[in-house]
Motif scaffolding. Structure first.
Motif: not given
Length: 163
Positions: A23-46
């Motif tokens: 549920d938290a991940l769904d709300r996090l992604l909705a917050a990103q869509d609303a421009g409230k948070v910028e989600l980033v990662t890096s090539e280390i993840t890949l």
């Protein structure tokens, strides 16, 4: 708010296999869509995703590709070369030194790959590092004191932000 996603969070978004955070991940992604948070990662993840095997790899890799990426910043630097030779051979080896922040993360007991993720997040002024990794979460206070990055689970962030 720039928020770095650890590999296990990217994976949990794709696979929806972490019930306590779903549920938290769904709300996090909705917050990103609303421009409230910028989600980033890096090539280390890949690099970590490429080690996956089985049918789950493809959806996780697709999720990774949808996220913004910050460039990987080297946690070590070449400080010189050591050379030694004689009439028959010449040996040259690099002298490499870790950057102080990265060394300090390792001294806290953070695993190598996690220290690399945290170093990149801190270097790119991420204020939050989201993870479900118990070893990183257990060191959250020390990490925050060291580099100013709040380490927390997605569920803690969305409650704190009221999303």
């Amino acid at each position: 708010m720039k928020t770095y996603l650890d590999n296990n969070v990217v994976s949990a978004i794709a696979k929806d296999d972490t019930a306590t955070e779903s549920d938290a991940l769904d709300r996090l992604l909705a917050a990103q869509d609303a421009g409230k948070v910028e989600l980033v990662t890096s090539e280390i993840t890949l690099d970590e995703i490429r080690q996956y095997s089985g049918p789950q790899r493809k959806p996780v890799e697709r999720t990774y590709r949808l996220l913004a990426k910050v460039p990987v910043v080297r946690w070590d630097e070449l400080i010189g070369m050591h050379s030694h030779g004689d009439a028959r051979t010449w040996i040259t080896s690099p002298l490499v030194q870790n950057r102080p922040l990265y060394d300090s993360l390792l001294k806290l007991g953070v695993k190598t790959i996690d220290a690399q993720h945290l170093f990149v997040a801190a270097t790119h002024a991420c204020t939050v590092f989201l993870t479900c990794d118990g070893g990183v979460l257990a060191r959250a206070k020390g990490i925050r004191e060291l580099c100013g990055v709040a380490v927390q689970k997605p569920s803690v962030l969305v409650v704190h932000e009221g999303w």
